[in-house]
Scaffold this active site. Structure first.
Site, short mmCIF file in Angstrom:
data_model
loop_
_atom_site.label_atom_id
_atom_site.label_comp_id
_atom_site.label_asym_id
_atom_site.label_seq_id
_atom_site.Cartn_x
_atom_site.Cartn_y
_atom_site.Cartn_z
N ASP A 87 39.62 29.27 45.32
CA ASP A 87 39.05 29.85 45.73
C ASP A 87 39.13 30.98 46.91
O ASP A 87 39.09 30.81 47.70
CB ASP A 87 37.79 29.76 44.82
CG ASP A 87 36.88 31.15 44.55
OD1 ASP A 87 37.69 32.61 44.32
OD2 ASP A 87 35.53 31.51 44.72
N GLY A 88 38.94 32.52 46.90
CA GLY A 88 39.30 32.90 48.02
C GLY A 88 40.32 34.38 47.81
O GLY A 88 41.06 34.83 49.54
N ARG A 136 39.27 37.78 48.37
CA ARG A 136 38.70 38.03 49.75
C ARG A 136 39.90 37.94 51.21
O ARG A 136 39.39 38.90 51.97
CB ARG A 136 37.25 37.39 50.14
CG ARG A 136 36.13 37.91 49.51
CD ARG A 136 35.04 36.76 49.00
NE ARG A 136 35.94 35.70 47.99
CZ ARG A 136 35.15 34.37 47.60
NH1 ARG A 136 34.14 34.46 48.68
NH2 ARG A 136 35.13 33.39 46.75
N ARG A 168 44.09 42.42 46.40
CA ARG A 168 43.66 40.80 46.49
C ARG A 168 45.27 40.56 45.78
O ARG A 168 45.17 39.63 45.84
CB ARG A 168 42.80 41.68 44.95
CG ARG A 168 41.68 42.18 45.69
CD ARG A 168 41.09 41.83 44.12
NE ARG A 168 41.16 40.33 43.42
CZ ARG A 168 40.50 39.60 43.72
NH1 ARG A 168 38.61 40.10 44.79
NH2 ARG A 168 40.10 38.69 43.19
N GLU A 184 37.49 32.48 32.08
CA GLU A 184 36.55 33.68 32.67
C GLU A 184 37.26 35.15 33.09
O GLU A 184 37.27 36.53 33.33
CB GLU A 184 35.62 34.17 33.18
CG GLU A 184 34.17 33.17 31.86
CD GLU A 184 34.09 31.49 31.92
OE1 GLU A 184 35.30 30.99 32.46
OE2 GLU A 184 34.61 31.19 31.61
N ASN A 185 38.36 34.32 33.08
CA ASN A 185 39.84 35.46 34.42
C ASN A 185 39.89 36.71 34.08
O ASN A 185 40.62 37.48 34.23
CB ASN A 185 39.78 34.69 35.28
CG ASN A 185 40.15 34.30 36.25
OD1 ASN A 185 40.79 32.76 36.64
ND2 ASN A 185 38.96 35.16 36.79
N TRP A 186 40.15 36.44 32.41
CA TRP A 186 40.51 37.70 32.17
C TRP A 186 39.57 38.97 31.87
O TRP A 186 40.22 40.37 31.68
CB TRP A 186 40.72 37.36 30.31
CG TRP A 186 41.69 36.19 29.48
CD1 TRP A 186 41.23 34.51 29.22
CD2 TRP A 186 43.00 36.29 29.67
NE1 TRP A 186 42.10 34.15 29.32
CE2 TRP A 186 43.12 35.11 29.14
CE3 TRP A 186 44.04 37.40 29.39
CZ2 TRP A 186 45.13 34.66 29.42
CZ3 TRP A 186 45.55 36.61 29.66
CH2 TRP A 186 46.01 35.60 28.88
N GLU A 241 33.09 13.80 43.65
CA GLU A 241 32.61 13.70 45.11
C GLU A 241 32.98 15.25 45.60
O GLU A 241 34.08 15.09 44.87
CB GLU A 241 32.76 13.08 46.51
CG GLU A 241 32.72 11.45 46.53
CD GLU A 241 31.02 10.93 46.50
OE1 GLU A 241 30.44 12.18 46.82
OE2 GLU A 241 30.98 9.99 46.62
C1 IPE Z 1 37.15 30.04 39.32
O1 IPE Z 1 37.16 30.99 40.37
C2 IPE Z 1 39.00 30.33 38.71
C3 IPE Z 1 39.54 29.96 39.44
C4 IPE Z 1 39.52 29.90 40.91
C5 IPE Z 1 41.19 29.95 38.99
P1 IPE Z 1 36.47 32.95 40.16
O2 IPE Z 1 36.61 33.46 42.05
O3 IPE Z 1 37.32 33.24 38.68
O4 IPE Z 1 34.80 32.08 40.26
P2 IPE Z 1 33.57 32.88 39.76
O5 IPE Z 1 34.31 34.07 38.55
O6 IPE Z 1 33.71 33.58 41.24
O7 IPE Z 1 33.28 31.89 39.78
C1 IPE Z 2 41.17 32.74 43.49
O1 IPE Z 2 41.29 33.57 44.09
C2 IPE Z 2 42.34 32.77 42.80
C3 IPE Z 2 42.00 32.72 40.95
C4 IPE Z 2 41.01 33.00 40.62
C5 IPE Z 2 43.16 33.88 39.86
P1 IPE Z 2 40.08 34.56 44.19
O2 IPE Z 2 40.99 35.79 43.29
O3 IPE Z 2 38.77 34.38 42.86
O4 IPE Z 2 39.44 35.50 45.26
P2 IPE Z 2 37.99 36.20 45.51
O5 IPE Z 2 37.27 34.84 44.81
O6 IPE Z 2 37.75 37.48 44.88
O7 IPE Z 2 38.10 36.54 47.06
MG MG Z 3 36.75 33.68 43.66
#
Ligand code: IPE
Ligand code: IPE
Ligand code: MG
Length: 251
Positions: free
Chosen positions: A20-21, A24, A33, A67-69, A207
């Site tokens: 994640d991240g 950001r 992004r 949920e990423n869709w 953990e």
């Molecule tokens: C979780 O990250 C899914 C992946 C890392 C692929 P998200 O950034 O999509 O999760 P939420 O929506 O902040 O919980």
């Molecule tokens: C994780 O990074 C990658 C995917 C979920 C595909 P994010 O895209 O969620 O990045 P942030 O959380 O918005 O920074």
């Molecule tokens: Mg994220």
């Protein structure tokens, strides 16, 4: 603790990572992004190579959640293209290193082009005996449990099973990744402390390690740090990152 006292048995067998991240990280540099997603690929490579050198049995990486869709169409499009490109460029190297690649999730929603790439990559590496790499794509922990329940219900309907046969063992067998140990260590980057519908059943005793760094910054030292934390959590107090590193390439 003496170096000699630390054995590979102390290491987690199955590590799962919520990467994640990316967004950001990119935004902090004034970039779009998708720049973060592209740079996240290098972190995936480093993670796989470090985990392999440590002799970890399985690594599961959350790449795209069910949920990423909901993200902007353009971002989803770039992620899908990136997925196709990475599958094409990386599979040869994974195969050469005897690694087994699997994509875990509801693949039916992907384009036929992507589904074909996935099937090819899985088939090419299916017989490899090294570390298993699961990429969770269009994956959701609730989806996983639901598909297991649906498969079990069908068996009850056809008379192959009776409802009284259903127990934890049988449910586990119908989940994805039923052939590998449950997760010992879950890592989530970017400072968020939630599961976001990643594996639910398989995390029952994991953990959980949360680090503030963004995914594109994750590298060898970050994984060694997480594994060191894990080994010390398991009451093997006083183990150092150096001791973990000493286990590398020493399998
Ligand atoms: C979780 O990250 C899914 C992946 C890392 C692929 P998200 O950034 O999509 O999760 P939420 O929506 O902040 O919980
Ligand atoms: C994780 O990074 C990658 C995917 C979920 C595909 P994010 O895209 O969620 O990045 P942030 O959380 O918005 O920074
Ligand atoms: Mg994220």
């Amino acid at each position: 603790m003496q170096k000699s006292q630390l054995s590979v048995d102390a290491l987690p067998q199955h590590i799962a990572i919520i990467m994640d991240g990316n967004g950001r990280w990119a935004k902090a540099q004034g970039k779009p992004r998708v720049f973060g997603h592209k740079n996240g690929v290098a972190a995936v490579r480093k993670t796989i190579s470090t985990a392999t050198r440590l002799g970890i049995k399985a690594v599961t990486l959350f790449a795209f959640s069910s949920e990423n869709w909901r993200r902007p169409e353009e971002e989803v499009g770039v992620l899908m293209e990136l997925f196709i490109t990475v599958l094409s460029t990386e599979v040869k190297r994974l195969h050469k290193n005897n690694l087994r690649l699997r994509i875990i999730g509801d693949k039916s929603r992907f384009s036929s082009r992507l589904q074909k790439k996935i099937a090819e990559a899985e088939a090419k590496t299916a017989q490899n005996t090294g570390m298993v790499i699961n990429i969770a794509a269009n994956y959701g922990g609730k989806w996983d449990i639901t598909q297991a329940m649906s498969a079990l219900a069908q068996k009850v309907e056809s008379g192959e099973l009776s409802s009284g046969d259903i127990n934890e063992e049988l449910i586990t067998q119908h989940l994805t990744m039923s052939d590998i140990p449950e997760v010992d260590l879950l890592i989530r980057t970017s400072g968020e402390c939630r599961i976001s519908n990643f594996m639910l059943w398989q995390l029952a005793y994991a953990e959980m390690y949360f680090t503030p760094i963004y995914w594109p910054e994750f590298g060898e030292d970050s994984l060694v740090e997480a594994v060191t934390w894990f080994v010390n959590r398991e009451r093997r107090f006083g183990c150092t990152g150096e001791q973990i590193k000493a286990l590398m390439d020493n399998q």
